[in-house]
Scaffold this active site. Structure first.
Site, PDB file in Angstrom:
ATOM      1  N   GLY A  33       0.839  -1.207   0.000  1.00 34.78           N
ATOM      2  CA  GLY A  33       0.000   0.000   0.000  1.00 34.78           C
ATOM      3  C   GLY A  33       0.865   1.245   0.000  1.00 34.78           C
ATOM      4  O   GLY A  33       1.866   1.316  -0.709  1.00 34.78           O
ATOM      5  N   GLY A  36       4.563   3.882   5.036  1.00 40.78           N
ATOM      6  CA  GLY A  36       4.222   4.380   6.379  1.00 40.78           C
ATOM      7  C   GLY A  36       3.182   3.555   7.102  1.00 40.78           C
ATOM      8  O   GLY A  36       2.971   3.747   8.301  1.00 40.78           O
ATOM      9  N   LYS A  48      -3.676  12.750  14.954  1.00 39.61           N
ATOM     10  CA  LYS A  48      -3.080  13.897  15.644  1.00 39.61           C
ATOM     11  C   LYS A  48      -3.252  15.170  14.841  1.00 39.61           C
ATOM     12  O   LYS A  48      -3.397  16.257  15.402  1.00 39.61           O
ATOM     13  CB  LYS A  48      -1.601  13.642  15.951  1.00 39.61           C
ATOM     14  CG  LYS A  48      -1.411  13.007  17.305  1.00 39.61           C
ATOM     15  CD  LYS A  48      -1.595  11.509  17.338  1.00 39.61           C
ATOM     16  CE  LYS A  48      -2.828  11.011  17.982  1.00 39.61           C
ATOM     17  NZ  LYS A  48      -2.920   9.537  17.972  1.00 39.61           N
ATOM     18  N   ALA A 112       3.852  -8.909  -0.832  1.00 40.22           N
ATOM     19  CA  ALA A 112       4.944  -9.881  -0.724  1.00 40.22           C
ATOM     20  C   ALA A 112       4.401 -11.239  -0.309  1.00 40.22           C
ATOM     21  O   ALA A 112       3.504 -11.335   0.522  1.00 40.22           O
ATOM     22  CB  ALA A 112       5.942  -9.399   0.317  1.00 40.22           C
ATOM     23  N   ILE A 178      -8.545   4.243  20.621  1.00 45.56           N
ATOM     24  CA  ILE A 178      -9.113   4.827  19.397  1.00 45.56           C
ATOM     25  C   ILE A 178     -10.472   5.448  19.713  1.00 45.56           C
ATOM     26  O   ILE A 178     -10.762   6.583  19.312  1.00 45.56           O
ATOM     27  CB  ILE A 178      -9.245   3.772  18.273  1.00 45.56           C
ATOM     28  CG1 ILE A 178      -7.853   3.307  17.838  1.00 45.56           C
ATOM     29  CG2 ILE A 178     -10.021   4.342  17.071  1.00 45.56           C
ATOM     30  CD1 ILE A 178      -7.840   2.279  16.715  1.00 45.56           C
ATOM     31  N   GLY A 264     -10.207  -3.055  19.178  1.00 45.22           N
ATOM     32  CA  GLY A 264      -8.911  -3.721  19.127  1.00 45.22           C
ATOM     33  C   GLY A 264      -8.522  -4.098  17.705  1.00 45.22           C
ATOM     34  O   GLY A 264      -9.287  -3.883  16.759  1.00 45.22           O
ATOM     35  N   ARG A 265      -7.318  -4.650  17.574  1.00 44.96           N
ATOM     36  CA  ARG A 265      -6.791  -4.986  16.249  1.00 44.96           C
ATOM     37  C   ARG A 265      -6.249  -6.421  16.252  1.00 44.96           C
ATOM     38  O   ARG A 265      -5.946  -6.976  17.302  1.00 44.96           O
ATOM     39  CB  ARG A 265      -5.675  -4.000  15.850  1.00 44.96           C
ATOM     40  CG  ARG A 265      -6.154  -2.553  15.780  1.00 44.96           C
ATOM     41  CD  ARG A 265      -5.019  -1.609  15.427  1.00 44.96           C
ATOM     42  NE  ARG A 265      -4.507  -1.824  14.088  1.00 44.96           N
ATOM     43  CZ  ARG A 265      -4.983  -1.255  12.989  1.00 44.96           C
ATOM     44  NH1 ARG A 265      -6.000  -0.405  13.072  1.00 44.96           N
ATOM     45  NH2 ARG A 265      -4.455  -1.514  11.810  1.00 44.96           N
ATOM     46  N   ALA A 310       3.219   2.053  17.759  1.00 45.56           N
ATOM     47  CA  ALA A 310       4.238   2.396  16.757  1.00 45.56           C
ATOM     48  C   ALA A 310       5.635   2.442  17.380  1.00 45.56           C
ATOM     49  O   ALA A 310       6.597   1.919  16.807  1.00 45.56           O
ATOM     50  CB  ALA A 310       3.893   3.743  16.124  1.00 45.56           C
ATOM     51  N   HIS A 432      10.685  25.639  37.140  1.00 44.15           N
ATOM     52  CA  HIS A 432       9.489  26.399  37.561  1.00 44.15           C
ATOM     53  C   HIS A 432       9.307  27.583  36.614  1.00 44.15           C
ATOM     54  O   HIS A 432      10.281  28.243  36.288  1.00 44.15           O
ATOM     55  CB  HIS A 432       9.673  26.884  38.989  1.00 44.15           C
ATOM     56  CG  HIS A 432       8.534  27.734  39.459  1.00 44.15           C
ATOM     57  ND1 HIS A 432       7.324  27.190  39.844  1.00 44.15           N
ATOM     58  CD2 HIS A 432       8.406  29.089  39.574  1.00 44.15           C
ATOM     59  CE1 HIS A 432       6.506  28.175  40.194  1.00 44.15           C
ATOM     60  NE2 HIS A 432       7.140  29.336  40.024  1.00 44.15           N
TER      61      HIS A 432
HETATM   62  P1  NAD Z   1      -8.104  -0.926  22.559  1.00 48.35           P
HETATM   63  O1  NAD Z   1      -7.692  -2.275  22.978  1.00 48.35           O
HETATM   64  O2  NAD Z   1      -7.337   0.258  23.052  1.00 48.35           O
HETATM   65  O3  NAD Z   1      -9.617  -0.667  22.993  1.00 48.35           O
HETATM   66  C1  NAD Z   1     -10.664  -1.496  22.647  1.00 48.35           C
HETATM   67  C2  NAD Z   1     -11.781  -1.241  23.628  1.00 48.35           C
HETATM   68  O4  NAD Z   1     -12.938  -1.913  23.170  1.00 48.35           O
HETATM   69  C3  NAD Z   1     -11.488  -1.759  25.026  1.00 48.35           C
HETATM   70  O5  NAD Z   1     -11.780  -0.743  25.947  1.00 48.35           O
HETATM   71  C4  NAD Z   1     -12.401  -2.964  25.157  1.00 48.35           C
HETATM   72  O6  NAD Z   1     -12.806  -3.205  26.479  1.00 48.35           O
HETATM   73  C5  NAD Z   1     -13.559  -2.535  24.269  1.00 48.35           C
HETATM   74  N1  NAD Z   1     -14.374  -3.621  23.718  1.00 48.35           N
HETATM   75  C6  NAD Z   1     -13.960  -4.813  23.233  1.00 48.35           C
HETATM   76  N2  NAD Z   1     -15.003  -5.513  22.749  1.00 48.35           N
HETATM   77  C7  NAD Z   1     -16.101  -4.727  22.901  1.00 48.35           C
HETATM   78  C8  NAD Z   1     -17.466  -4.873  22.584  1.00 48.35           C
HETATM   79  N3  NAD Z   1     -17.936  -5.965  22.007  1.00 48.35           N
HETATM   80  N4  NAD Z   1     -18.315  -3.858  22.897  1.00 48.35           N
HETATM   81  C9  NAD Z   1     -17.853  -2.732  23.509  1.00 48.35           C
HETATM   82  N5  NAD Z   1     -16.559  -2.548  23.827  1.00 48.35           N
HETATM   83  C10 NAD Z   1     -15.697  -3.525  23.528  1.00 48.35           C
HETATM   84  O7  NAD Z   1      -8.173  -0.976  20.962  1.00 48.35           O
HETATM   85  P2  NAD Z   1      -8.425   0.183  19.899  1.00 48.35           P
HETATM   86  O8  NAD Z   1      -8.869   1.434  20.577  1.00 48.35           O
HETATM   87  O9  NAD Z   1      -9.244  -0.421  18.829  1.00 48.35           O
HETATM   88  O10 NAD Z   1      -6.959   0.426  19.348  1.00 48.35           O
HETATM   89  C11 NAD Z   1      -6.273  -0.615  18.647  1.00 48.35           C
HETATM   90  C12 NAD Z   1      -4.797  -0.586  18.943  1.00 48.35           C
HETATM   91  O11 NAD Z   1      -4.217   0.592  18.432  1.00 48.35           O
HETATM   92  C13 NAD Z   1      -4.492  -0.633  20.424  1.00 48.35           C
HETATM   93  O12 NAD Z   1      -3.441  -1.510  20.640  1.00 48.35           O
HETATM   94  C14 NAD Z   1      -4.088   0.771  20.743  1.00 48.35           C
HETATM   95  O13 NAD Z   1      -3.155   0.869  21.811  1.00 48.35           O
HETATM   96  C15 NAD Z   1      -3.474   1.237  19.425  1.00 48.35           C
HETATM   97  N6  NAD Z   1      -3.613   2.696  19.328  1.00 48.35           N
HETATM   98  C16 NAD Z   1      -2.738   3.476  19.998  1.00 48.35           C
HETATM   99  C17 NAD Z   1      -2.888   4.841  19.967  1.00 48.35           C
HETATM  100  C18 NAD Z   1      -1.944   5.702  20.733  1.00 48.35           C
HETATM  101  O14 NAD Z   1      -0.890   5.208  21.128  1.00 48.35           O
HETATM  102  N7  NAD Z   1      -2.266   6.966  20.998  1.00 48.35           N
HETATM  103  C19 NAD Z   1      -3.926   5.419  19.261  1.00 48.35           C
HETATM  104  C20 NAD Z   1      -4.812   4.587  18.609  1.00 48.35           C
HETATM  105  C21 NAD Z   1      -4.643   3.212  18.645  1.00 48.35           C
END
Ligand code: NAD
Length: 453
Positions: A33, A36, A48, A112, A178, A264-265, A310, A432
């Site tokens: 793709g 990055g 951001k 790949a 997220i 989640g991912r 990241a 300070h």
């Molecule tokens: P996450 O794991 O942070 O949050 C997922 C949330 O969904 C959790 O609070 C969980 O309890 C909830 N959940 C799970 N199943 C559910 C359901 N059926 N109904 C309702 N809630 C449910 O995952 P994310 O927010 O999707 O982010 C994905 C990944 O990307 C994470 O590893 C995150 O740390 C990373 N990320 C990091 C940043 C950052 O560092 N600022 C920003 C965005 C994403």
């Protein structure tokens, strides 16, 4: 034959490729793709960029008059906000392209496929790349399951940045990182936002007092938060969606324009990886050198299915490159910071209070409102918290909630990574007037009492 071929040019992949090149290796990188990966194109950078615009908007709106800054007819231009996001994505991609060229890394475009322990093929261009080592950095994709996966038009974080206009209302499934960052953006823009979080509180990996501050701030923006709540069903309507959810106070139905699923991912693992016999559990299994069960094949970043950040991927990329170059280094996960760009921000590292046995630690907490710089900035909500091991006096946990918390967390990272003791941090002069004095306050509280409390 290359020394190294890296699959995937996200933060893990491109950093690993550059490090290998800097260590004198001949390197190729394959990307199907945009350069990055998720971080640049559908994650860190676009979020951001959007939040930078809304932060300024919010600051002027809520603080302008009190600070004597007059702005008449304050409004926003969403097209320009999106343009700022796209400009930043493009600048990041160009930056990576420049760095790959500078380091004489050959870029192959296409998907790949690993066909042997030393061969990666790109079927689209019929290229066959031979390499002594392979680094798999193919990242992850958003989890989507029924009923969400069976309905057209449901957003994941992959889709949200392609929007052409703001929805009037949005329901977010999952109040994790997220979910809360997106609620901050849309909430500030005046979109009607609902968050459904299955766990007891939003941001369940953080302590309840951290989540409490974010909950309060999101509610102030008008975001409706349902915790311990589960979406049971989603129906596509003529315009938008009808969402039926189970909440502690009974079932509720909400009609919204859009639904964003952020639960989640999952690691992005191709059939080629499995066919080759690489060990896979939640993600590709590696040792601390980032080596898989096949010694010349390494895996880094989200594809490991563990910490999906990241900055962790970048560090793992460096460890893989060093081991490929014969430098025996091990990945150390002791001080991986977590940064959340909500309002206020969260920066945390090490243990959280909820995960630790009370009697074994000293906890110091200092409120933001007792900090002079915060008062100047008209900020009230937040705190710094440090957790100290009673036996060793080492700082083992560190959380900051407040403006610039994502920068301030570095004091905790350095402390925990280097096993610094409470006394060593207290004896480090904090400038300070700065927000970092809030950390000093928390350190002093862990010792007994703070000067400014
Ligand atoms: P996450 O794991 O942070 O949050 C997922 C949330 O969904 C959790 O609070 C969980 O309890 C909830 N959940 C799970 N199943 C559910 C359901 N059926 N109904 C309702 N809630 C449910 O995952 P994310 O927010 O999707 O982010 C994905 C990944 O990307 C994470 O590893 C995150 O740390 C990373 N990320 C990091 C940043 C950052 O560092 N600022 C920003 C965005 C994403």
């Amino acid at each position: 034959m290359y020394d190294v071929v890296v699959i995937g040019s996200g933060p893990g992949g491109y950093v690993s490729a550059i490090k290998s090149a800097q260590l004198g290796k001949s390197v190729a990188i394959v990307e199907k793709g945009d350069l990055g990966g998720t971080c640049t194109n559908r994650g860190c950078i676009p979020t951001k960029a959007l939040l930078a615009a809304t932060h300024l908007f919010e600051e002027v709106k809520t603080k302008g008059a009190r600070l004597g800054v007059k702005v008449e007819g304050l409004s926003y231009d969403i097209d320009k906000i999106f343009r700022h996001m796209i400009t930043n994505i493009n600048m990041s991609k160009k930056g990576i392209d420049y760095l790959l060229k500078k380091n004489k890394i050959t870029l192959y475009k296409g998907k790949a496929v690993i066909t042997s322990r030393n061969t990666v093929e790109v079927p689209e261009s019929k290229e066959k790349i031979e390499a002594k080592n392979i680094v798999i950095a193919t990242g992850s994709y958003p989890s989507l399951f029924p009923p969400f996966s069976e309905i057209d038009g449901i957003w994941t974080s992959d889709d949200v940045f392609a929007m052409k206009e703001l929805p009037k209302s949005l329901l977010i499934v999952g109040g994790g990182v997220i979910g809360c960052e997106m609620a901050t953006f849309f909430g500030r823009m005046g979109v009607e936002v609902h968050i459904f979080e299955i766990m007891e509180h939003i941001l369940p990996t953080e302590d309840a007092d951290t989540a409490e501050i974010i909950r309060k701030s999101l509610k102030k923006m008008g975001v409706k938060i349902y915790e311990s709540s589960k979406v049971k069903d989603v129906k596509r309507e003529e315009s938008g969606f009808l969402v039926i959810s189970e909440t502690p106070s009974g079932d509720i139905e909400v009609k919204v324009d859009k639904v964003l699923v952020s639960v989640g991912r999952r690691a992005n693992i191709g059939d080629d990886v499995k066919a080759l016999g690489i060990e896979v559990e939640k993600g590709i299994v590696t040792d601390k050198h980032m080596r898989t069960n096949i010694p010349n094949i390494f895996a880094i970043g989200d594809v490991r299915g563990a910490i999906m950040l990241a900055h962790t991927a970048m560090y793992e990329g460096i460890v893989a490159a060093e081991n490929i170059a014969g430098i025996d280094t091990e990945m150390d996960y002791r001080a991986v910071p977590s940064v959340v760009f909500t309002s206020p921000e969260i920066g945390s590292v090490g243990v959280r209070e909820k995960d630790i046995e009370k009697g074994k630690v000293k906890v110091g907490k200092f409120p933001l409102m007792a900090n002079g710089k915060a008062r100047v900035l008209l900020e009230r909500e937040g705190f710094a918290k440090v957790i100290v091991d009673k036996d060793t006096e080492e700082v083992i946990g560190f959380t900051v909630v407040g403006p610039n918390a994502t920068e301030m967390v570095m004091e905790g990272v350095v402390a925990i990574q280097n096993r610094l003791k409470l006394e060593q941090l207290i004896r480090s002069i904090h400038p300070h007037p700065t927000l970092s004095e809030m950390v000093l306050g928390a350190l002093e509280m862990a010792e007994g009492s703070a000067i400014h409390m």
